[in-house]
Design a protein around this motif. Structure first.
Motif, PDB file in Angstrom:
ATOM      1  N   ALA A  36       0.821  -1.207   0.000  1.00  0.00           N
ATOM      2  CA  ALA A  36       0.000   0.000   0.000  1.00  0.00           C
ATOM      3  C   ALA A  36       0.859   1.262   0.000  1.00  0.00           C
ATOM      4  O   ALA A  36       0.509   2.266  -0.626  1.00  0.00           O
ATOM      5  CB  ALA A  36      -0.927  -0.007   1.218  1.00  0.00           C
ATOM      6  N   GLU A  37       2.001   1.229   0.692  1.00  0.00           N
ATOM      7  CA  GLU A  37       2.851   2.413   0.791  1.00  0.00           C
ATOM      8  C   GLU A  37       3.643   2.665  -0.484  1.00  0.00           C
ATOM      9  O   GLU A  37       3.938   3.809  -0.822  1.00  0.00           O
ATOM     10  CB  GLU A  37       3.821   2.269   1.970  1.00  0.00           C
ATOM     11  N   GLY A  38       4.048   1.593  -1.168  1.00  0.00           N
ATOM     12  CA  GLY A  38       4.830   1.755  -2.390  1.00  0.00           C
ATOM     13  C   GLY A  38       6.294   1.973  -2.161  1.00  0.00           C
ATOM     14  O   GLY A  38       7.062   2.118  -3.120  1.00  0.00           O
ATOM     15  N   HIS A  39       6.726   2.007  -0.912  1.00  0.00           N
ATOM     16  CA  HIS A  39       8.146   2.130  -0.616  1.00  0.00           C
ATOM     17  C   HIS A  39       8.410   1.537   0.763  1.00  0.00           C
ATOM     18  O   HIS A  39       7.472   1.275   1.532  1.00  0.00           O
ATOM     19  CB  HIS A  39       8.607   3.593  -0.671  1.00  0.00           C
ATOM     20  N   ASP A  40       9.692   1.340   1.080  1.00  0.00           N
ATOM     21  CA  ASP A  40      10.079   0.804   2.386  1.00  0.00           C
ATOM     22  C   ASP A  40      10.512   1.959   3.276  1.00  0.00           C
ATOM     23  O   ASP A  40      11.541   2.582   3.020  1.00  0.00           O
ATOM     24  CB  ASP A  40      11.231  -0.189   2.204  1.00  0.00           C
ATOM     25  N   PRO A  41       9.730   2.284   4.319  1.00  0.00           N
ATOM     26  CA  PRO A  41      10.101   3.412   5.186  1.00  0.00           C
ATOM     27  C   PRO A  41      11.494   3.282   5.797  1.00  0.00           C
ATOM     28  O   PRO A  41      12.190   4.281   5.969  1.00  0.00           O
ATOM     29  CB  PRO A  41       9.012   3.394   6.271  1.00  0.00           C
ATOM     30  N   ASP A  42      11.906   2.055   6.127  1.00  0.00           N
ATOM     31  CA  ASP A  42      13.224   1.871   6.722  1.00  0.00           C
ATOM     32  C   ASP A  42      14.328   2.204   5.719  1.00  0.00           C
ATOM     33  O   ASP A  42      15.322   2.864   6.068  1.00  0.00           O
ATOM     34  CB  ASP A  42      13.390   0.427   7.213  1.00  0.00           C
ATOM     35  N   THR A  43      14.161   1.778   4.472  1.00  0.00           N
ATOM     36  CA  THR A  43      15.148   2.105   3.447  1.00  0.00           C
ATOM     37  C   THR A  43      15.209   3.613   3.224  1.00  0.00           C
ATOM     38  O   THR A  43      16.296   4.184   3.059  1.00  0.00           O
ATOM     39  CB  THR A  43      14.799   1.403   2.120  1.00  0.00           C
ATOM     40  N   TRP A  44      14.049   4.275   3.232  1.00  0.00           N
ATOM     41  CA  TRP A  44      14.034   5.722   3.049  1.00  0.00           C
ATOM     42  C   TRP A  44      14.741   6.432   4.208  1.00  0.00           C
ATOM     43  O   TRP A  44      15.511   7.373   3.998  1.00  0.00           O
ATOM     44  CB  TRP A  44      12.606   6.223   2.917  1.00  0.00           C
ATOM     45  N   ARG A  45      14.515   5.970   5.437  1.00  0.00           N
ATOM     46  CA  ARG A  45      15.188   6.575   6.588  1.00  0.00           C
ATOM     47  C   ARG A  45      16.692   6.374   6.494  1.00  0.00           C
ATOM     48  O   ARG A  45      17.466   7.266   6.853  1.00  0.00           O
ATOM     49  CB  ARG A  45      14.647   5.978   7.892  1.00  0.00           C
ATOM     50  N   ARG A  46      17.110   5.219   6.010  1.00  0.00           N
ATOM     51  CA  ARG A  46      18.552   4.981   5.855  1.00  0.00           C
ATOM     52  C   ARG A  46      19.135   5.840   4.744  1.00  0.00           C
ATOM     53  O   ARG A  46      20.249   6.357   4.872  1.00  0.00           O
ATOM     54  CB  ARG A  46      18.793   3.501   5.573  1.00  0.00           C
ATOM     55  N   LEU A  47      18.406   5.982   3.643  1.00  0.00           N
ATOM     56  CA  LEU A  47      18.860   6.874   2.573  1.00  0.00           C
ATOM     57  C   LEU A  47      19.039   8.293   3.089  1.00  0.00           C
ATOM     58  O   LEU A  47      20.013   8.981   2.759  1.00  0.00           O
ATOM     59  CB  LEU A  47      17.851   6.873   1.425  1.00  0.00           C
ATOM     60  N   ALA A  48      18.093   8.732   3.909  1.00  0.00           N
ATOM     61  CA  ALA A  48      18.156  10.086   4.446  1.00  0.00           C
ATOM     62  C   ALA A  48      19.207  10.208   5.545  1.00  0.00           C
ATOM     63  O   ALA A  48      19.971  11.185   5.580  1.00  0.00           O
ATOM     64  CB  ALA A  48      16.785  10.488   4.975  1.00  0.00           C
ATOM     65  N   GLY A  49      19.245   9.221   6.451  1.00  0.00           N
ATOM     66  CA  GLY A  49      20.128   9.320   7.602  1.00  0.00           C
ATOM     67  C   GLY A  49      21.567   8.934   7.315  1.00  0.00           C
ATOM     68  O   GLY A  49      22.495   9.698   7.593  1.00  0.00           O
ATOM     69  N   GLU A  50      21.768   7.744   6.737  1.00  0.00           N
ATOM     70  CA  GLU A  50      23.120   7.251   6.495  1.00  0.00           C
ATOM     71  C   GLU A  50      23.790   7.944   5.313  1.00  0.00           C
ATOM     72  O   GLU A  50      24.971   8.273   5.355  1.00  0.00           O
ATOM     73  CB  GLU A  50      23.092   5.742   6.258  1.00  0.00           C
ATOM     74  N   LEU A  51      23.027   8.165   4.253  1.00  0.00           N
ATOM     75  CA  LEU A  51      23.600   8.735   3.038  1.00  0.00           C
ATOM     76  C   LEU A  51      23.320  10.235   2.899  1.00  0.00           C
ATOM     77  O   LEU A  51      23.962  10.907   2.093  1.00  0.00           O
ATOM     78  CB  LEU A  51      23.067   8.011   1.792  1.00  0.00           C
ATOM     79  N   GLY A  52      22.367  10.756   3.644  1.00  0.00           N
ATOM     80  CA  GLY A  52      22.058  12.179   3.567  1.00  0.00           C
ATOM     81  C   GLY A  52      21.400  12.608   2.270  1.00  0.00           C
ATOM     82  O   GLY A  52      21.458  13.787   1.905  1.00  0.00           O
ATOM     83  N   VAL A  53      20.748  11.660   1.582  1.00  0.00           N
ATOM     84  CA  VAL A  53      20.176  11.949   0.263  1.00  0.00           C
ATOM     85  C   VAL A  53      19.055  12.979   0.347  1.00  0.00           C
ATOM     86  O   VAL A  53      18.961  13.890  -0.480  1.00  0.00           O
ATOM     87  CB  VAL A  53      19.669  10.640  -0.377  1.00  0.00           C
ATOM     88  N   ALA A  54      18.197  12.875   1.359  1.00  0.00           N
ATOM     89  CA  ALA A  54      17.037  13.761   1.443  1.00  0.00           C
ATOM     90  C   ALA A  54      17.427  15.216   1.671  1.00  0.00           C
ATOM     91  O   ALA A  54      16.658  16.123   1.347  1.00  0.00           O
ATOM     92  CB  ALA A  54      16.099  13.290   2.549  1.00  0.00           C
ATOM     93  N   GLY A  55      18.606  15.441   2.237  1.00  0.00           N
ATOM     94  CA  GLY A  55      19.017  16.814   2.524  1.00  0.00           C
ATOM     95  C   GLY A  55      20.144  17.328   1.652  1.00  0.00           C
ATOM     96  O   GLY A  55      20.774  18.332   2.003  1.00  0.00           O
ATOM     97  N   LEU A  56      20.392  16.677   0.529  1.00  0.00           N
ATOM     98  CA  LEU A  56      21.529  17.083  -0.301  1.00  0.00           C
ATOM     99  C   LEU A  56      21.466  18.559  -0.698  1.00  0.00           C
ATOM    100  O   LEU A  56      22.463  19.275  -0.621  1.00  0.00           O
ATOM    101  CB  LEU A  56      21.594  16.215  -1.567  1.00  0.00           C
TER     102      LEU A  56
END
Length: 376
Positions: A36-56
């Motif tokens: 239903a969500e269409g994405h994995d919230p944990d993967t998104w949090r890791r992309l944002a937190g570990e890789l900093g993608v969301a705040g580039l």
């Protein structure tokens, strides 16, 4: 203009590719298509937190890294390569860019830290039933101010990740003109309906607002120039995704041509297949060049952005569709089956070509820009 890749940018590409190879393989993409969500919230949090993608592209004072669109383009290209199912385009490109483009420092302080941290999913609700993305006259959703503040009434269509975004940035019309309003996704008066689309890896929704409480962002009636820039950035972002996807399907076709044997030899040794692959390669490299130029323009030459954005979107959209179609032809019968990933890329290619204007729209836009330029 310097298009050379820095060591830091090359390391960013390696890091993102390694991460997506682990977290977004074909099996995971297929699994997320059914959720239903269409994405994995944990993967998104890791992309944002570990890789900093969301705040580039978010300034450092608001919790981001303060980089430019070139670095974000690298991430988008890798996301297109892996068919990443995540709110990258909606939250990082559309919503964050809108907040940065509007003259509202308080709104940036309130919303950008959550976006950069990956805790706030956001999107831009602009397109309506007419489907026109670059025409302010197509915005018929209205906003009114009463005793308890602003409310928004109207309907939006094809809203990326609109079914789950906690923050909706809604373009609406007031007596002063086009404005942007922040509406909470779970606010009273907001109804969200998922939209069935060809590409199951990217979610869209139709939104209806009935006197939904809203917050005015920026100056009333002065939002269209900011939205026009955001739409150009969105076109560039999709072009980068398309370049990454086109390169991936070219690699798939080449690998299959090397290993698939017919008449006692690999099919890649036949002249017709060689020519087909060579033509795809030419299209893909041209698309990557156009996307690279558009990303540089977005970061370093804003006056040229509308022209570069339309050039990249037209070139990359056509190249991706051609490459994805020819990839199926090279694979033969297996390429038409549900079990093979070729159809996933073909669907993404066709759907992304329609986002923010198709190739014909952008070629017409290019022509208008050229005709409007004064003769030397």
């Amino acid at each position: 203009m310097d298009l050379a890749v820095t060591q830091e940018q090359a390391e960013l590409r390696r890091t993102v590719r390694d991460f997506l190879d682990r977290t977004s393989p074909e099996t995971e993409v297929r699994r997320l298509m059914e959720t239903a969500e269409g994405h994995d919230p944990d993967t998104w949090r890791r992309l944002a937190g570990e890789l900093g993608v969301a705040g580039l592209t978010v300034p450092e004072e608001h919790g981001g890294a303060g980089y430019g669109f070139v670095e974000l383009g690298i991430v988008l290209e890798e996301a297109g390569r892996s068919l990443l199912c995540a709110p990258l385009l909606s939250t990082v490109v559309l919503a964050a860019s809108t907040l940065l483009a509007l003259d509202d420092e308080q709104a940036r302080a309130d919303y950008l830290p959550g976006i950069a941290a990956g805790t706030t999913l956001a999107t831009l609700a602009l397109t309506e039933a007419a489907g026109r993305w670059d025409d302010p006259a197509a915005v018929t959703t209205t906003a009114a101010r009463g005793g308890h503040g602003w409310t928004v009434t109207g309907a939006k269509a094809h809203v990326l990740d609109g079914q789950l975004a906690a923050l909706l940035l809604v373009a609406a019309r007031t007596d002063a003109g086009i404005s942007v309003f922040a509406v909470e996704g779970d606010a009273p008066g907001v109804r969200r309906e998922p939209r069935a689309t060809l590409d199951q890896t990217r979610r869209q929704a139709d939104l209806t607002f009935t006197a939904a409480p809203a917050r005015l962002l920026g100056h009333e009636g002065g939002a269209w120039p900011a939205l026009a820039r955001v739409l150009d950035l969105a076109a560039v972002a999709v072009a980068a995704e398309q370049a990454g996807g086109a390169a991936r399907v070219l690699g798939m076709a080449v690998d299959h041509a090397k290993t698939r044997v017919q008449f006692g030899r690999p099919i890649g040794s036949f002249q017709a297949v060689k020519h087909k692959l060579a033509n795809i390669h030419l299209d893909v490299e041209s698309a990557r060049s156009a996307a690279c130029y558009a990303l540089w323009t977005a970061a370093d030459s804003p006056p040229d952005l509308p022209l570069a954005a339309s050039l990249a979107k037209a070139c990359c959209g056509d190249a991706y569709v051609t490459a994805a179609t020819e990839n199926i032809q090279v694979h033969g019968g297996i390429g038409f089956t549900w079990e093979h990933p070729a159809h996933l890329y073909l669907k993404r290619a066709h759907s992304s070509r329609q986002l923010f204007g198709n190739a014909a729209d952008h070629r017409q836009r290019l022509a208008r820009h050229v005709l409007a330029e004064p003769a030397e």
